[in-house]
Structures are given as C-alpha cells and as structure tokens.
Design an enzyme around this catalytic site. Structure first.
Site, PDB file in Angstrom:
ATOM      1  NE  ARG A   1     -35.783   0.694 120.100  1.00  0.00           N
ATOM      2  CZ  ARG A   1     -35.972  -0.187 121.098  1.00  0.00           C
ATOM      3  NH1 ARG A   1     -34.995  -0.457 121.952  1.00  0.00           N
ATOM      4  NH2 ARG A   1     -37.097  -0.838 121.207  1.00  0.00           N
TER       5      ARG A   1
ATOM      6  CB  SER B   1     -40.899   3.097 116.819  1.00  0.00           C
ATOM      7  OG  SER B   1     -41.480   1.906 117.242  1.00  0.00           O
TER       8      SER B   1
ATOM      9  CD  GLU C   1     -36.601   3.543 117.195  1.00  0.00           C
ATOM     10  OE1 GLU C   1     -37.420   3.522 118.127  1.00  0.00           O
ATOM     11  OE2 GLU C   1     -36.460   2.592 116.403  1.00  0.00           O
TER      12      GLU C   1
END
Ligand SMILES: Cc1cc2nc3c(=O)[nH]c(=O)nc-3n(C[C@H](O)[C@H](O)[C@H](O)COP(=O)(O)OP(=O)(O)OC[C@H]3O[C@@H](n4cnc5c(N)ncnc54)[C@H](O)[C@@H]3O)c2cc1C
Length: 337
Positions: A163, A237, A333
C-alpha cells in the site's frame, strides 16, 4: 477554475466538504496552464481522483483541488502472449478492469470493483485477493508540478511496497500521474489461492473458471462484505495490516491462538488489522454518525452527518486501544487531508 467548489461527490466518506478553489483537468495542457496561475503558486494543492482513499479532516479545504479527468485507453504493444495497455489517469478503475476482463486480457481480474480512478492506483499500489497493481504494472507518465517536465517512471522507480509507492512517500504531492501502462496476459494464469475465491466459484457452479468468472467471483465477495459508498460513506480499509517480527507474532499467537497472520518478508508476519480491531471490541461500534462497519471491522463508516474529525477521532481511539491490548501499532491507509 471554480471558487468554493463542493467536494461532496469527490470523497466516498460522503463528507460535506468544500474546496476554496478547484480545477478540472481533462488534458495535459490544462495542467500546464494551471501551474502558471497565481492560485496554484500561492495556495496549497490537492490532486484528487475519486476521493475513495481520502479523509478530509475539515469541512473547508483552504487550497486548490486538482480534479483529474483525462480519458482514454489504448493498446501500445501486442504479441501472441501479452498486450501492453496505456490508460489515462482519469478513467474509472473498475470500468477499465471490466473492459480488460471482457477483452480476454488477464492480470487485473482480482482487482475488480476497487473504487477510484486509474491515476490513484499506483499511488498506494492497490491490492486485493493476492494481487497488487505492481504485478501487472509496466510504467507510468507523470507531470512534475515543480519543473513542468513530463517524466516516465518504470516499476523500479515507483518503489512499490505494501500500500505504498514513491508517490505516497518522498514524492507526495509533487507529481500528477497522467497515464499508466499495464502489461496484461493473453494466456492468463489465474490466482485463486487467496480469500474465498475458490468457494465462491464453487457456489457459482463454475468448475473451469476463466478471468470473467474470477472477476465475477471477486465482485460477488466484495459486494457481500464491503459497504457500497453510494449507500454508506466509507473509504474501504481504514488501516494498513501491520507487519511485525515473527517473535512478536509467536508471543501473540500463544496468548491469542486464533490470531490471523500471513508470512511477509523474511522473519516477519503481516497481521490482519481487521482481526485486531474486532478482538479489541470495535466491530459494529457507533458513536453519533461515525462507526465501525458491522461486517468488517477494518472499515470505518459515516452513517450520515459525521464530520471528518468524528471519523478521525474514532480512528485514533481504535489505534490507541489496539496498541494497548496487543502492543501493535496500526497506521491509517487512508490519506488524511
Ligand atoms: C469500498 C471501498 C473498497 C476499497 N477496496 C480497496 C482494495 O481492495 N484495495 C485497495 O488497495 N484499495 C481499496 N480501496 C481504496 C481506494 O479505492 C483506492 O486507494 C483507490 O486507488 C483510490 O482511488 P481514487 O481515485 O479514489 O483516489 P483519491 O482518494 O482521489 O486519492 C488517493 C491519493 O492519491 C492521490 N492521487 C489521486 N490521483 C492522483 C494522480 N492522478 N496523480 C497523483 N496522485 C494522485 C491523492 O492526492 C490522494 O493522496 C477501497 C475503497 C473503498 C471506498
């Protein structure tokens, strides 16, 4: 150029947000033009795709929102085995994946139905069901907001990680990604080992899947698990899965035998942040209009009138409580704006 431009439809948390300035970029020349204007030179700026990985902390962004809207998909090279496809940053990611899957080009099917635009996809090296963008990435072209140069980045130069990429770290906010080239496979190798893809294919009654069936299975699983931002504001997320040393994992495993972890780089384990959050008691929690989704503890949601600060406050409470209970730091994130 727009003044006091609403960004309600440019952030999937559905927050009531406005930008002091905004400009739509359907073309490179519009981008070149804007960098010579006073507003660009004097104000801070934010590059925005679909806003599906952003949390605006305030309801007024005191700066210039640069909205990426260029379009176009073209084949740049083709052999018997593979095809190189160049896509403009403003194309919808899920729409592009669907087109490639229907054309028989493999590699992207596990990344079906991820919201957002193509230009943001390399930013955090999007990933799902055992596949990451970097697995099919060839190169990208980006505009340097500091020098006005067009720069090509190959895979190595992007420094992709979990990520993450160079655009999320050292080069954050400097480059506007304008197009991305993917190398797709005409003889696809299916990736069915992750999550419940195999079970879903069985449920669908498919015994010899191709990329269309895998894509459909991924879409079905995602629809059953994740809230649709059109119905319930969220950014997928909220936290990354933390990576810990194997010794830490072993200690945790002896205390919590059902802890979920996957081998990462040598000597390290990636823990499922959703499991940690759920075990810390947050799944389904709601405070005012900010909450934790009842099916997936990793997803924070806006039930209607939550502010960015409400959601951020909840995220910080969760982060603190996971640290207290497991001694593990989880980091967002989502990009905090
Ligand atoms: C329901 C849901 C499910 C999701 N599932 C996944 C998943 O499975 N896997 C996954 O990885 N992500 C997932 N996400 C997160 C999100 O979809 C991805 O990160 C997506 O790539 C963001 O695209 P965007 O256009 O909305 O980016 P934005 O939110 O607009 O931008 C994200 C970041 O990229 C920067 N940026 C945007 N466009 C450009 C550009 N052209 N050039 C340079 N910088 C740019 C922005 O400044 C910002 O920092 C999910 C989100 C939701 C809402």
């Amino acid at each position: 150029m727009y003044r006091n431009y609403p960004l309600n439809h440019s952030n999937t948390f559905g927050l009531d947000v406005m930008a002091a300035w905004a400009v739509k970029i359907p073309d490179l020349k519009d981008l070149e033009k804007i960098t010579k204007e006073r507003v660009f030179m004097e104000e801070k700026h934010l590059i925005l795709g679909g806003g599906s990985n952003c949390l605006f902390l305030d309801d007024y962004f005191e700066g210039l929102a640069i909205l990426i809207e260029n379009k176009g998909i073209s084949i740049t090279n083709e052999t018997d085995e593979s095809v190189a496809v160049s896509v403009a940053a403003g194309e919808d990611w899920a729409g592009f994946v669907e087109k490639m899957v229907n054309s028989g080009y493999g590699g992207l099917e596990n990344l079906s139905l991820i919201p957002g635009k193509v230009g943001a996809a390399p930013m955090q090296n999007i990933g799902a069901y055992g596949v990451e963008l970097k697995d099919v990435f060839n190169s990208l072209q980006a505009f340097d907001l500091e020098t006005g140069d067009l720069v090509d980045f190959n895979k190595e130069a992007c420094d992709f990680g979990y990520r993450s990429s160079i655009f999320k770290t050292t080069l954050r906010n400097r480059f506007v990604i304008l197009s991305v080239e993917f190398l797709l496979n005409k003889r696809p190798v299916l990736n069915l080992g992750y999550g419940s893809i195999k079970q879903e294919l069985e449920r669908m009654g498919v015994d010899k899947p191709g990329i269309i069936e895998v894509s459909q299975a991924v879409i079905n699983i995602r629809k059953s698990k994740l809230p649709d931002p059109a119905e319930l504001g969220n950014a997928g997320s909220f936290f990354k899965n933390p990576v810990v040393h194997n010794l830490v994992f072993n200690d945790l495993k002896s205390e919590y035998p059902d802890i979920v972890g996957y081998p990462d780089h040598e000597g390290a384990t990636k823990l499922a942040a959703g499991w940690l959050i759920e075990k810390a008691g947050w799944k389904g929690y709601r405070s005012g209009d900010a909450g934790v989704h009842h099916k997936q503890a990793l997803v924070l949601v806006n039930y209607g009138k939550a502010t960015g600060r409400d959601i951020y406050g909840l995220a910080m409470q969760i982060q603190h409580s996971v640290k207290e209970k497991f001694g593990v730091h989880i980091e967002p994130e989502v990009n905090l704006i």
